[in-house]
Design a protein around this motif. Structure first.
Motif, PDB file in Angstrom:
ATOM      1  N   LEU A  18       0.824  -1.214   0.000  1.00 24.60           N
ATOM      2  CA  LEU A  18       0.000   0.000   0.000  1.00 24.60           C
ATOM      3  C   LEU A  18       0.854   1.257   0.000  1.00 24.60           C
ATOM      4  N   LEU A  19       1.975   1.224   0.702  1.00 22.04           N
ATOM      5  CA  LEU A  19       2.855   2.388   0.727  1.00 22.04           C
ATOM      6  C   LEU A  19       3.347   2.717  -0.673  1.00 22.04           C
ATOM      7  N   LEU A  20       3.718   1.693  -1.430  1.00 26.98           N
ATOM      8  CA  LEU A  20       4.207   1.904  -2.794  1.00 26.98           C
ATOM      9  C   LEU A  20       3.081   2.190  -3.778  1.00 26.98           C
ATOM     10  N   ALA A  21       1.861   1.795  -3.427  1.00 24.73           N
ATOM     11  CA  ALA A  21       0.718   1.976  -4.328  1.00 24.73           C
ATOM     12  C   ALA A  21      -0.049   3.264  -4.074  1.00 24.73           C
ATOM     13  N   THR A  22       0.467   4.120  -3.187  1.00 27.02           N
ATOM     14  CA  THR A  22      -0.226   5.348  -2.809  1.00 27.02           C
ATOM     15  C   THR A  22       0.618   6.563  -3.164  1.00 27.02           C
ATOM     16  N   ASN A  23      -0.001   7.573  -3.741  1.00 25.37           N
ATOM     17  CA  ASN A  23       0.706   8.801  -4.079  1.00 25.37           C
ATOM     18  C   ASN A  23       1.218   9.472  -2.811  1.00 25.37           C
ATOM     19  N   PRO A  29      -4.713   6.414  -3.853  1.00 24.65           N
ATOM     20  CA  PRO A  29      -4.143   5.208  -4.468  1.00 24.65           C
ATOM     21  C   PRO A  29      -3.811   5.439  -5.935  1.00 24.65           C
ATOM     22  N   GLU A  30      -2.755   4.792  -6.390  1.00 28.73           N
ATOM     23  CA  GLU A  30      -2.346   4.885  -7.790  1.00 28.73           C
ATOM     24  C   GLU A  30      -3.010   3.806  -8.640  1.00 28.73           C
ATOM     25  N   LEU A  31      -3.860   2.992  -8.017  1.00 26.14           N
ATOM     26  CA  LEU A  31      -4.494   1.871  -8.699  1.00 26.14           C
ATOM     27  C   LEU A  31      -6.003   1.920  -8.472  1.00 26.14           C
ATOM     28  N   PRO A  32      -6.788   1.312  -9.364  1.00 27.05           N
ATOM     29  CA  PRO A  32      -8.228   1.216  -9.121  1.00 27.05           C
ATOM     30  C   PRO A  32      -8.513   0.497  -7.804  1.00 27.05           C
ATOM     31  N   ALA A  33      -9.640   0.827  -7.205  1.00 28.19           N
ATOM     32  CA  ALA A  33      -9.969   0.270  -5.895  1.00 28.19           C
ATOM     33  C   ALA A  33      -9.999  -1.250  -5.900  1.00 28.19           C
ATOM     34  N   TYR A  34     -10.537  -1.854  -6.961  1.00 24.97           N
ATOM     35  CA  TYR A  34     -10.638  -3.318  -6.977  1.00 24.97           C
ATOM     36  C   TYR A  34      -9.260  -3.972  -7.056  1.00 24.97           C
ATOM     37  N   VAL A  35      -8.305  -3.319  -7.736  1.00 23.75           N
ATOM     38  CA  VAL A  35      -6.938  -3.857  -7.802  1.00 23.75           C
ATOM     39  C   VAL A  35      -6.284  -3.758  -6.428  1.00 23.75           C
ATOM     40  N   LEU A  36      -6.513  -2.633  -5.755  1.00 20.94           N
ATOM     41  CA  LEU A  36      -5.948  -2.432  -4.428  1.00 20.94           C
ATOM     42  C   LEU A  36      -6.473  -3.494  -3.462  1.00 20.94           C
ATOM     43  N   ARG A  37      -7.785  -3.683  -3.448  1.00 18.16           N
ATOM     44  CA  ARG A  37      -8.386  -4.645  -2.518  1.00 18.16           C
ATOM     45  C   ARG A  37      -7.908  -6.067  -2.793  1.00 18.16           C
ATOM     46  N   THR A  38      -7.866  -6.442  -4.064  1.00 16.42           N
ATOM     47  CA  THR A  38      -7.468  -7.801  -4.424  1.00 16.42           C
ATOM     48  C   THR A  38      -6.012  -8.060  -4.072  1.00 16.42           C
ATOM     49  N   ALA A 178      -0.214  -6.592  -9.579  1.00 17.32           N
ATOM     50  CA  ALA A 178      -1.091  -5.418  -9.578  1.00 17.32           C
ATOM     51  C   ALA A 178      -0.851  -4.505 -10.776  1.00 17.32           C
ATOM     52  N   GLY A 179       0.183  -4.793 -11.567  1.00 11.42           N
ATOM     53  CA  GLY A 179       0.512  -3.944 -12.704  1.00 11.42           C
ATOM     54  C   GLY A 179       1.269  -2.692 -12.328  1.00 11.42           C
ATOM     55  N   LEU A 180       1.891  -2.705 -11.156  1.00 16.60           N
ATOM     56  CA  LEU A 180       2.567  -1.507 -10.661  1.00 16.60           C
ATOM     57  C   LEU A 180       4.083  -1.563 -10.824  1.00 16.60           C
ATOM     58  N   LEU A 181       4.648  -2.749 -10.972  1.00 15.94           N
ATOM     59  CA  LEU A 181       6.104  -2.871 -11.011  1.00 15.94           C
ATOM     60  C   LEU A 181       6.700  -2.092 -12.174  1.00 15.94           C
ATOM     61  N   ARG A 204       0.140 -15.220  -7.929  1.00 20.10           N
ATOM     62  CA  ARG A 204      -0.578 -15.883  -9.031  1.00 20.10           C
ATOM     63  C   ARG A 204      -2.075 -15.893  -8.755  1.00 20.10           C
ATOM     64  N   ALA A 205      -2.437 -16.075  -7.486  1.00 20.37           N
ATOM     65  CA  ALA A 205      -3.852 -16.038  -7.119  1.00 20.37           C
ATOM     66  C   ALA A 205      -4.438 -14.642  -7.347  1.00 20.37           C
ATOM     67  N   VAL A 206      -3.646 -13.612  -7.049  1.00 14.98           N
ATOM     68  CA  VAL A 206      -4.085 -12.237  -7.305  1.00 14.98           C
ATOM     69  C   VAL A 206      -4.326 -12.035  -8.801  1.00 14.98           C
ATOM     70  N   GLU A 207      -3.393 -12.488  -9.616  1.00 18.29           N
ATOM     71  CA  GLU A 207      -3.539 -12.349 -11.070  1.00 18.29           C
ATOM     72  C   GLU A 207      -4.791 -13.065 -11.571  1.00 18.29           C
ATOM     73  N   ASP A 208      -5.047 -14.268 -11.047  1.00 20.20           N
ATOM     74  CA  ASP A 208      -6.231 -15.029 -11.467  1.00 20.20           C
ATOM     75  C   ASP A 208      -7.516 -14.303 -11.077  1.00 20.20           C
ATOM     76  N   GLU A 209      -7.555 -13.761  -9.868  1.00 20.01           N
ATOM     77  CA  GLU A 209      -8.750 -13.056  -9.416  1.00 20.01           C
ATOM     78  C   GLU A 209      -8.960 -11.761 -10.197  1.00 20.01           C
ATOM     79  N   LEU A 210      -7.895 -11.025 -10.449  1.00 14.36           N
ATOM     80  CA  LEU A 210      -8.011  -9.788 -11.229  1.00 14.36           C
ATOM     81  C   LEU A 210      -8.472 -10.079 -12.645  1.00 14.36           C
ATOM     82  N   ARG A 211      -7.996 -11.169 -13.216  1.00 12.89           N
ATOM     83  CA  ARG A 211      -8.426 -11.540 -14.570  1.00 12.89           C
ATOM     84  C   ARG A 211      -9.933 -11.794 -14.594  1.00 12.89           C
TER      85      ARG A 211
END
Length: 221
Positions: A18-23, A29-38, A178-181, A204-211
């Protein structure tokens, strides 16, 4: 820096993500809410995995023994008490939620890393932001990841990569899921990063759920 503020290596994976994903400045947040939560849900699994509390056994996540106390005892007890084991992706979908994200943010605010800023809109609705209060933990995280990816501190010139520890590998995996790297480290060799984290089951589970979520959003549109 406040002596009570933890070092980067003392942050949990949900906190570090979260620290890296927040302005830093506006606390958004630098990401959509659903990406952050997942991804936070996956980071909780990754943290419990690092602590030796859970593991992926075949297709399922299982509690495997005693573990040090953490901020995620409730989630660990859920996994322990389930009569039927679930897949990593199922646990990500069960743990993701706005409440978890808020709880991790508030934990960092209590440590003095970020600041809780609430705003009222039209006197009715309240939004909360978490701008950075102390940059040292994030700066250390960025430096550690740069080293693991073989980048100089400037992030511009490839250098000899230092094999990262398990915590850094997990954080890189979550950022990639999360697509942030690539946004944080555009000069990094993404193929090398993928090779580094290919066996990290929580990401990998995060990627599957986001997909799956994105497919649902596309169908709804």
């Amino acid at each position: 820096m406040n002596a009570a503020i933890p070092k980067a290596e003392d942050l949990s994976l949900p906190q570090a993500f979260l620290l890296l994903a927040t302005n830093d400045k506006d606390g958004e947040p630098e990401l959509p809410a659903y990406v952050l939560r997942t991804t936070v849900a996956g980071a909780i699994l990754a943290e419990l995995d690092l602590l030796g509390a859970i593991a992926a056994r075949g297709k399922h996540v299982r509690a495997i023994g005693a573990a040090p106390e953490s901020d995620f005892q409730h989630e660990l007890e859920l996994i322990r008490e389930k009569s039927r084991p679930h897949t990593p992706k199922r646990w990500v979908s069960m743990l993701e939620g706005r409440g978890e994200v808020h709880r991790v943010y508030e934990g960092m605010a209590s440590l003095g890393i970020v600041e809780h800023v609430g705003e009222k809109h039209l006197g009715l609705f309240k939004s909360t932001r978490y701008p950075e209060k102390d940059h040292a933990p994030e700066a250390a995280l960025l430096q550690t990841i740069q080293t693991a990816l073989g980048l100089r501190p400037s992030g511009a010139t490839p250098a000899a990569a230092t094999p990262p520890d398990a915590r850094t590998t997990a954080l890189i995996a979550l950022l990639q899921a999360a697509g942030l790297l690539a946004r944080l480290f555009p000069e990094a060799d993404q193929n090398r990063a993928r090779e580094l984290v290919k066996n990290h089951w929580p990401s990998r589970a995060v990627e599957d759920e986001l997909r799956l979520i994105r497919l649902g959003l596309a169908d709804a549109a």
